[in-house]
Design an enzyme around this catalytic site. Sequence first.
Site, PDB file in Angstrom:
ATOM      1  N   ASP A   1     -40.685  18.080   3.298  1.00  0.00           N
ATOM      2  CA  ASP A   1     -40.656  17.085   2.217  1.00  0.00           C
ATOM      3  C   ASP A   1     -41.432  15.805   2.535  1.00  0.00           C
ATOM      4  OD1 ASP A   1     -38.936  17.976  -0.060  1.00  0.00           O
ATOM      5  OD2 ASP A   1     -37.500  18.322   1.535  1.00  0.00           O
TER       6      ASP A   1
ATOM      7  N   ASP B   1     -39.410   8.007  -0.319  1.00  0.00           N
ATOM      8  CA  ASP B   1     -37.985   8.044   0.017  1.00  0.00           C
ATOM      9  C   ASP B   1     -37.663   7.419   1.364  1.00  0.00           C
ATOM     10  OD1 ASP B   1     -37.103   9.277  -2.346  1.00  0.00           O
ATOM     11  OD2 ASP B   1     -37.935  11.181  -1.637  1.00  0.00           O
TER      12      ASP B   1
ATOM     13  N   ARG C   1     -34.551  15.258   6.215  1.00  0.00           N
ATOM     14  CA  ARG C   1     -35.608  14.294   5.931  1.00  0.00           C
ATOM     15  C   ARG C   1     -35.570  13.067   6.854  1.00  0.00           C
ATOM     16  NH1 ARG C   1     -37.324  13.278   0.035  1.00  0.00           N
ATOM     17  NH2 ARG C   1     -39.029  12.560   1.349  1.00  0.00           N
TER      18      ARG C   1
ATOM     19  N   ARG D   1     -27.925  11.278  -3.059  1.00  0.00           N
ATOM     20  CA  ARG D   1     -28.648  10.903  -1.837  1.00  0.00           C
ATOM     21  C   ARG D   1     -28.343   9.487  -1.347  1.00  0.00           C
ATOM     22  NH1 ARG D   1     -33.351  14.181  -1.271  1.00  0.00           N
ATOM     23  NH2 ARG D   1     -32.641  16.304  -1.669  1.00  0.00           N
TER      24      ARG D   1
ATOM     25  N   HIS E   1     -32.907  11.582  -8.360  1.00  0.00           N
ATOM     26  CA  HIS E   1     -32.986  10.152  -8.020  1.00  0.00           C
ATOM     27  C   HIS E   1     -32.963   9.294  -9.288  1.00  0.00           C
ATOM     28  CE1 HIS E   1     -35.393  11.419  -4.220  1.00  0.00           C
ATOM     29  NE2 HIS E   1     -34.200  11.021  -3.823  1.00  0.00           N
TER      30      HIS E   1
ATOM     31  N   CYS F   1     -42.931   9.351  -5.981  1.00  0.00           N
ATOM     32  CA  CYS F   1     -42.497   9.821  -4.649  1.00  0.00           C
ATOM     33  C   CYS F   1     -43.622   9.910  -3.637  1.00  0.00           C
ATOM     34  CB  CYS F   1     -41.916  11.227  -4.706  1.00  0.00           C
ATOM     35  SG  CYS F   1     -40.769  11.519  -5.986  1.00  0.00           S
TER      36      CYS F   1
HETATM   37  N1  GLY Z   1     -37.677  17.963  -2.378  1.00  0.00           N
HETATM   38  C1  GLY Z   1     -37.498  16.582  -2.547  1.00  0.00           C
HETATM   39  C2  GLY Z   1     -36.225  16.128  -1.972  1.00  0.00           C
HETATM   40  O1  GLY Z   1     -35.319  16.772  -2.091  1.00  0.00           O
HETATM   41  O2  GLY Z   1     -36.022  15.175  -1.352  1.00  0.00           O
END
Ligand code: GLY
Length: 255
Positions: A60, A66, A85, A130, A160, A247
Amino acid sequence: MITALTRAVSPAIGQCELTHLARQPINVALAQAQHHAYEAALHSLGAQVQQLPPTPHLPDAVFVEDTAVVLDEVAIITRPGAISRRPETASVAAALAAYRPLIHLQAPATLDGGDVLRMGRRLYIGSSGRSNQAAIEQLRAALAPYGYHVVGVPVSGCLHLKSAVTLAAPDTLLINRQWVDSHLFGPLRLVPVAEAEPYAGNGLLLGETLIYPAGYPQTAQRLAAAGIPLQLVEVTELVKAEGAVTCCSLLITGP
Ligand code: GLY
């Protein structure tokens, strides 16, 4: 001067995190070509594109937004909500240290930059799957000395906050009102997404132009009718990875 940090599409993008979408095969070569065209769009609108070191093992990592929140005075290094991530942030912090003093969010905070919508000195933070309350509180405490007001907003049905709402112009919100309440943002002009295009709420405002996915023609028509200049980009493969146009870059204003 605007610098746009970007990162190449990983050959492993097919193993990306997915929350609201079913997994579909991603054409990696096409995703990379679409990403190059996106970088060209940034460049054509006056941004200097700075590519972060590639991280082919992180599926990602193309979605650099992010990992940080860049403000005029300081940059926040996030603690992404998806554990896979979190290794993305170190190289972003190393690059951003040349531009801003850094603040690192600490556990138990989790925040994805895709949940942060900035309007002047006001930061709206999506309470999504998230990003959590601890992040909102840490941001509030860290940014109060700089005069920022941090506001948590509920968001549902999408990954998001900025999947649901983005700025299409300084006085105009592009919004999917099924996913977030438009009244939370004050008296702004609204361009609602077309009913058939629920994912159409994400555009990237650069100067006066909105970088916008070519795949949402009905909403694009509404934006054009509202007088918003559009630069269309094809992002079909990035959308399959639950990404969008905000993003794929971190914008840094100033020298
Ligand atoms: N695939 C983008 C995310 O989930 O963060």
